[in-house]
Write a protein that holds these residues in place. Structure first.
Motif, mmCIF file in Angstrom:
data_model
loop_
_atom_site.group_PDB
_atom_site.id
_atom_site.type_symbol
_atom_site.label_atom_id
_atom_site.label_comp_id
_atom_site.label_asym_id
_atom_site.label_seq_id
_atom_site.Cartn_x
_atom_site.Cartn_y
_atom_site.Cartn_z
ATOM 1 N N MET A 1 0.805 -1.207 0.000
ATOM 2 C CA MET A 1 0.000 0.000 0.000
ATOM 3 C C MET A 1 0.849 1.272 0.000
ATOM 4 N N LYS A 2 1.934 1.255 0.773
ATOM 5 C CA LYS A 2 2.757 2.452 0.858
ATOM 6 C C LYS A 2 3.354 2.813 -0.494
ATOM 7 N N SER A 3 3.750 1.801 -1.284
ATOM 8 C CA SER A 3 4.344 2.099 -2.582
ATOM 9 C C SER A 3 3.314 2.713 -3.521
ATOM 10 N N THR A 4 2.065 2.246 -3.449
ATOM 11 C CA THR A 4 1.000 2.831 -4.266
ATOM 12 C C THR A 4 0.756 4.274 -3.850
ATOM 13 N N MET A 5 0.724 4.524 -2.565
ATOM 14 C CA MET A 5 0.512 5.877 -2.077
ATOM 15 C C MET A 5 1.659 6.782 -2.533
ATOM 16 N N GLY A 6 2.889 6.285 -2.432
ATOM 17 C CA GLY A 6 4.040 7.074 -2.867
ATOM 18 C C GLY A 6 3.994 7.352 -4.361
ATOM 19 N N ASN A 8 1.325 7.463 -6.295
ATOM 20 C CA ASN A 8 0.246 8.426 -6.553
ATOM 21 C C ASN A 8 0.682 9.846 -6.220
ATOM 22 N N LYS A 9 1.371 10.016 -5.109
ATOM 23 C CA LYS A 9 1.871 11.344 -4.745
ATOM 24 C C LYS A 9 2.903 11.833 -5.760
ATOM 25 N N PHE A 10 3.748 10.923 -6.234
ATOM 26 C CA PHE A 10 4.743 11.266 -7.249
ATOM 27 C C PHE A 10 4.044 11.768 -8.522
ATOM 28 N N ILE A 11 3.035 11.054 -8.972
ATOM 29 C CA ILE A 11 2.288 11.446 -10.176
ATOM 30 C C ILE A 11 1.596 12.792 -9.963
ATOM 31 N N GLU A 12 0.964 12.971 -8.811
ATOM 32 C CA GLU A 12 0.305 14.244 -8.512
ATOM 33 C C GLU A 12 1.315 15.387 -8.560
ATOM 34 N N ASN A 13 2.513 15.154 -8.035
ATOM 35 C CA ASN A 13 3.555 16.182 -8.056
ATOM 36 C C ASN A 13 3.981 16.477 -9.493
ATOM 37 N N CYS A 14 4.109 15.436 -10.316
ATOM 38 C CA CYS A 14 4.461 15.626 -11.738
ATOM 39 C C CYS A 14 3.431 16.508 -12.438
ATOM 40 N N LEU A 15 2.168 16.294 -12.124
ATOM 41 C CA LEU A 15 1.101 17.054 -12.773
ATOM 42 C C LEU A 15 1.142 18.544 -12.424
#
Length: 91
Positions: A1-6, A8-15
């Motif tokens: 779960m933590k890797s998915t959360m990380g 998702n946050k990475f993608i949000e930051n890219c956007l």
């Protein structure tokens, strides 16, 4: 779960990046040179497979990657729809 959360946050930051320069700097900060190369190779493999102009062996030879990596990309493309494939620019 933590890797998915990380991820998702990475993608949000890219956007949130407004220019390719900002995105480039962000990737310099977050990815190693090896990771850049692997992501770049995967992108080129997928683009070549989608274009359909070369065999898997030709793609491997032209890009200097293993046939295993090209086959992995081909298998990945079998599982996605045409709309998703269109996300890869093959120009």
């Amino acid at each position: 779960m933590k890797s998915t959360m990380g991820w998702n946050k990475f993608i949000e930051n890219c956007l949130q990046m407004k220019t390719t320069e900002e995105l480039h700097k962000f990737f310099e900060l977050t990815l190693t040179v090896s990771e850049w190369e692997k992501i770049g190779a995967r992108y080129l493999i997928l683009a070549e497979l989608i274009s359909g102009n070369k065999t898997q062996r030709e793609i491997a030879a032209d890009l200097g990657v293993s046939i295993f990596n090209v086959t992995r990309g081909a298998n990945q493309l079998k599982r996605i729809d045409e709309e998703s494939k269109a996300l890869i620019s093959i120009e």
